[in-house]
Design a protein around this motif. Structure first.
Motif, PDB file in Angstrom:
ATOM      1  N   SER A  79       6.574 -17.234  13.533  1.00 10.58           N
ATOM      2  CA  SER A  79       5.455 -17.007  12.615  1.00 10.58           C
ATOM      3  C   SER A  79       5.169 -15.516  12.443  1.00 10.58           C
ATOM      4  CB  SER A  79       4.216 -17.737  13.123  1.00 10.58           C
ATOM      5  OG  SER A  79       3.109 -17.451  12.307  1.00 10.58           O
ATOM      6  N   ALA A  80       5.141 -14.788  13.561  1.00  5.43           N
ATOM      7  CA  ALA A  80       4.888 -13.350  13.501  1.00  5.43           C
ATOM      8  C   ALA A  80       5.998 -12.620  12.753  1.00  5.43           C
ATOM      9  CB  ALA A  80       4.736 -12.788  14.910  1.00  5.43           C
ATOM     10  N   THR A  81       7.227 -13.032  12.972  1.00  6.85           N
ATOM     11  CA  THR A  81       8.362 -12.413  12.281  1.00  6.85           C
ATOM     12  C   THR A  81       8.301 -12.695  10.783  1.00  6.85           C
ATOM     13  OG1 THR A  81       9.697 -12.695  14.274  1.00  6.85           O
ATOM     14  CG2 THR A  81      10.872 -12.228  12.246  1.00  6.85           C
ATOM     15  N   THR A  82       7.934 -13.899  10.407  1.00  5.06           N
ATOM     16  CA  THR A  82       7.815 -14.244   8.994  1.00  5.06           C
ATOM     17  C   THR A  82       6.714 -13.428   8.328  1.00  5.06           C
ATOM     18  OG1 THR A  82       8.569 -16.490   9.479  1.00  5.06           O
ATOM     19  CG2 THR A  82       7.462 -16.140   7.379  1.00  5.06           C
ATOM     20  N   ASN A  83       5.576 -13.295   9.004  1.00  3.90           N
ATOM     21  CA  ASN A  83       4.483 -12.475   8.463  1.00  3.90           C
ATOM     22  C   ASN A  83       4.907 -11.012   8.333  1.00  3.90           C
ATOM     23  OD1 ASN A  83       2.777 -14.666   8.285  1.00  3.90           O
ATOM     24  ND2 ASN A  83       1.847 -14.298  10.280  1.00  3.90           N
ATOM     25  N   MET A  84       5.610 -10.511   9.336  1.00  2.00           N
ATOM     26  CA  MET A  84       6.070  -9.127   9.312  1.00  2.00           C
ATOM     27  C   MET A  84       7.066  -8.920   8.169  1.00  2.00           C
ATOM     28  SD  MET A  84       7.613  -6.828  12.470  1.00  2.00           S
ATOM     29  CE  MET A  84       8.364  -8.261  13.154  1.00  2.00           C
ATOM     30  N   ARG A  85       7.930  -9.878   7.938  1.00  4.98           N
ATOM     31  CA  ARG A  85       8.897  -9.772   6.841  1.00  4.98           C
ATOM     32  C   ARG A  85       8.188  -9.752   5.500  1.00  4.98           C
ATOM     33  NH1 ARG A  85      11.487 -13.055   3.279  1.00  4.98           N
ATOM     34  NH2 ARG A  85      13.550 -12.358   2.636  1.00  4.98           N
ATOM     35  N   THR A  86       7.153 -10.560   5.335  1.00  5.52           N
ATOM     36  CA  THR A  86       6.390 -10.581   4.093  1.00  5.52           C
ATOM     37  C   THR A  86       5.737  -9.235   3.832  1.00  5.52           C
ATOM     38  OG1 THR A  86       5.954 -12.937   4.396  1.00  5.52           O
ATOM     39  CG2 THR A  86       4.532 -11.754   2.861  1.00  5.52           C
ATOM     40  N   ILE A  87       5.130  -8.652   4.865  1.00  4.33           N
ATOM     41  CA  ILE A  87       4.474  -7.354   4.726  1.00  4.33           C
ATOM     42  C   ILE A  87       5.502  -6.263   4.429  1.00  4.33           C
ATOM     43  CG2 ILE A  87       3.165  -5.593   5.968  1.00  4.33           C
ATOM     44  CD1 ILE A  87       1.762  -7.953   7.431  1.00  4.33           C
ATOM     45  N   ALA A  88       6.619  -6.292   5.109  1.00  4.66           N
ATOM     46  CA  ALA A  88       7.673  -5.298   4.868  1.00  4.66           C
ATOM     47  C   ALA A  88       8.208  -5.413   3.438  1.00  4.66           C
ATOM     48  CB  ALA A  88       8.807  -5.471   5.869  1.00  4.66           C
ATOM     49  N   HIS A  89       8.360  -6.637   2.957  1.00  2.48           N
ATOM     50  CA  HIS A  89       8.839  -6.829   1.588  1.00  2.48           C
ATOM     51  C   HIS A  89       7.837  -6.253   0.577  1.00  2.48           C
ATOM     52  CE1 HIS A  89      10.880  -8.574  -1.804  1.00  2.48           C
ATOM     53  NE2 HIS A  89       9.759  -9.154  -2.175  1.00  2.48           N
ATOM     54  N   ASP A  90       6.546  -6.484   0.810  1.00  8.71           N
ATOM     55  CA  ASP A  90       5.515  -5.935  -0.079  1.00  8.71           C
ATOM     56  C   ASP A  90       5.534  -4.410  -0.071  1.00  8.71           C
ATOM     57  OD1 ASP A  90       4.742  -8.480  -0.737  1.00  8.71           O
ATOM     58  OD2 ASP A  90       2.979  -8.500   0.585  1.00  8.71           O
ATOM     59  N   LEU A  91       5.691  -3.820   1.111  1.00 14.17           N
ATOM     60  CA  LEU A  91       5.748  -2.357   1.192  1.00 14.17           C
ATOM     61  C   LEU A  91       6.963  -1.803   0.467  1.00 14.17           C
ATOM     62  CD1 LEU A  91       4.680  -1.717   4.891  1.00 14.17           C
ATOM     63  CD2 LEU A  91       3.407  -1.145   2.837  1.00 14.17           C
ATOM     64  N   MET A  92       8.111  -2.431   0.631  1.00 11.18           N
ATOM     65  CA  MET A  92       9.319  -1.958  -0.039  1.00 11.18           C
ATOM     66  C   MET A  92       9.202  -2.116  -1.553  1.00 11.18           C
ATOM     67  SD  MET A  92      11.163  -0.714   2.316  1.00 11.18           S
ATOM     68  CE  MET A  92      12.741  -0.484   1.568  1.00 11.18           C
ATOM     69  N   ALA A  93       8.552  -3.177  -2.004  1.00  9.88           N
ATOM     70  CA  ALA A  93       8.368  -3.381  -3.440  1.00  9.88           C
ATOM     71  C   ALA A  93       7.454  -2.301  -4.010  1.00  9.88           C
ATOM     72  CB  ALA A  93       7.790  -4.767  -3.707  1.00  9.88           C
ATOM     73  N   ARG A  94       6.420  -1.934  -3.290  1.00  8.95           N
ATOM     74  CA  ARG A  94       5.513  -0.885  -3.761  1.00  8.95           C
ATOM     75  C   ARG A  94       6.192   0.469  -3.800  1.00  8.95           C
ATOM     76  NH1 ARG A  94      -0.313  -2.204  -1.040  1.00  8.95           N
ATOM     77  NH2 ARG A  94      -0.639  -4.142  -2.175  1.00  8.95           N
ATOM     78  N   LEU A  95       7.063   0.735  -2.866  1.00  4.85           N
ATOM     79  CA  LEU A  95       7.764   2.024  -2.855  1.00  4.85           C
ATOM     80  C   LEU A  95       8.633   2.207  -4.089  1.00  4.85           C
ATOM     81  CD1 LEU A  95       8.894   2.409   0.861  1.00  4.85           C
ATOM     82  CD2 LEU A  95       7.181   3.740  -0.348  1.00  4.85           C
ATOM     83  N   SER A  96       9.219   1.135  -4.564  1.00  5.62           N
ATOM     84  CA  SER A  96      10.103   1.261  -5.713  1.00  5.62           C
ATOM     85  C   SER A  96       9.367   1.177  -7.041  1.00  5.62           C
ATOM     86  CB  SER A  96      11.187   0.182  -5.654  1.00  5.62           C
ATOM     87  OG  SER A  96      10.585  -1.091  -5.755  1.00  5.62           O
ATOM     88  N   VAL A  97       8.097   0.751  -7.043  1.00  2.39           N
ATOM     89  CA  VAL A  97       7.375   0.566  -8.297  1.00  2.39           C
ATOM     90  C   VAL A  97       6.264   1.593  -8.481  1.00  2.39           C
ATOM     91  CG1 VAL A  97       5.904  -1.029  -9.592  1.00  2.39           C
ATOM     92  CG2 VAL A  97       7.874  -1.894  -8.360  1.00  2.39           C
ATOM     93  N   ASP A  98       5.459   1.818  -7.471  1.00  2.00           N
ATOM     94  CA  ASP A  98       4.300   2.693  -7.602  1.00  2.00           C
ATOM     95  C   ASP A  98       4.707   4.155  -7.735  1.00  2.00           C
ATOM     96  OD1 ASP A  98       2.723   0.516  -7.424  1.00  2.00           O
ATOM     97  OD2 ASP A  98       2.062   0.854  -5.378  1.00  2.00           O
ATOM     98  N   LEU A  99       3.989   4.856  -8.595  1.00  2.00           N
ATOM     99  CA  LEU A  99       4.197   6.285  -8.766  1.00  2.00           C
ATOM    100  C   LEU A  99       3.081   6.995  -8.015  1.00  2.00           C
ATOM    101  CD1 LEU A  99       5.958   8.354 -10.265  1.00  2.00           C
ATOM    102  CD2 LEU A  99       4.321   8.256 -12.131  1.00  2.00           C
ATOM    103  N   PRO A 100       3.409   7.869  -7.076  1.00  2.00           N
ATOM    104  CA  PRO A 100       2.363   8.538  -6.298  1.00  2.00           C
ATOM    105  C   PRO A 100       1.456   9.374  -7.202  1.00  2.00           C
ATOM    106  CG  PRO A 100       4.553   8.996  -5.394  1.00  2.00           C
ATOM    107  CD  PRO A 100       4.746   8.268  -6.679  1.00  2.00           C
ATOM    108  N   TYR A 101       0.161   9.287  -7.007  1.00  4.13           N
ATOM    109  CA  TYR A 101      -0.806   9.978  -7.848  1.00  4.13           C
ATOM    110  C   TYR A 101      -0.616  11.493  -7.856  1.00  4.13           C
ATOM    111  CZ  TYR A 101      -5.102  11.577  -9.913  1.00  4.13           C
ATOM    112  OH  TYR A 101      -6.008  12.213 -10.710  1.00  4.13           O
TER     113      TYR A 101
END
Length: 87
Positions: free
Chosen positions: A37-59
């Motif tokens: 369960s902890a690994t699955t939650n960690m994978r979800t959070i890591a995926h969200d962070l990686m998605a933001r890195l490739s999409v968001d433009l730093p202000y």
């Protein structure tokens, strides 16, 4: 290892090792479930962070770039105006 997806490969490796530990009797099924369960939650959070890195433009980067564009446009307009006055 999965091509271009190191995060998933690592989490898969963790889950396989935990399954092997449960089969060997080093951890019980309840501990295995908690780790899974902890690994699955960690994978979800890591995926969200990686998605933001490739999409968001730093202000700061975006505002600096916008400021530089304004400066270039101002200089180009100034040069055109000065040339039209001189000629």
């Amino acid at each position: 290892m999965l091509q271009d997806d190191r995060n998933t490969s690592i989490f898969l490796w963790i889950m396989i090792k935990c399954k092997m530990m449960m089969i060997s009797g080093l951890i019980n099924p309840i501990e295995f479930t908690h780790i899974l369960s902890a690994t699955t939650n960690m994978r979800t959070i890591a995926h969200d962070l990686m998605a933001r890195l490739s999409v968001d433009l730093p202000y700061p980067y975006a505002s600096t770039l916008g400021y530089l564009v304004h400066i270039v446009v101002f200089l180009q307009v100034s040069i055109v105006v000065i040339r039209s006055i001189v000629v």
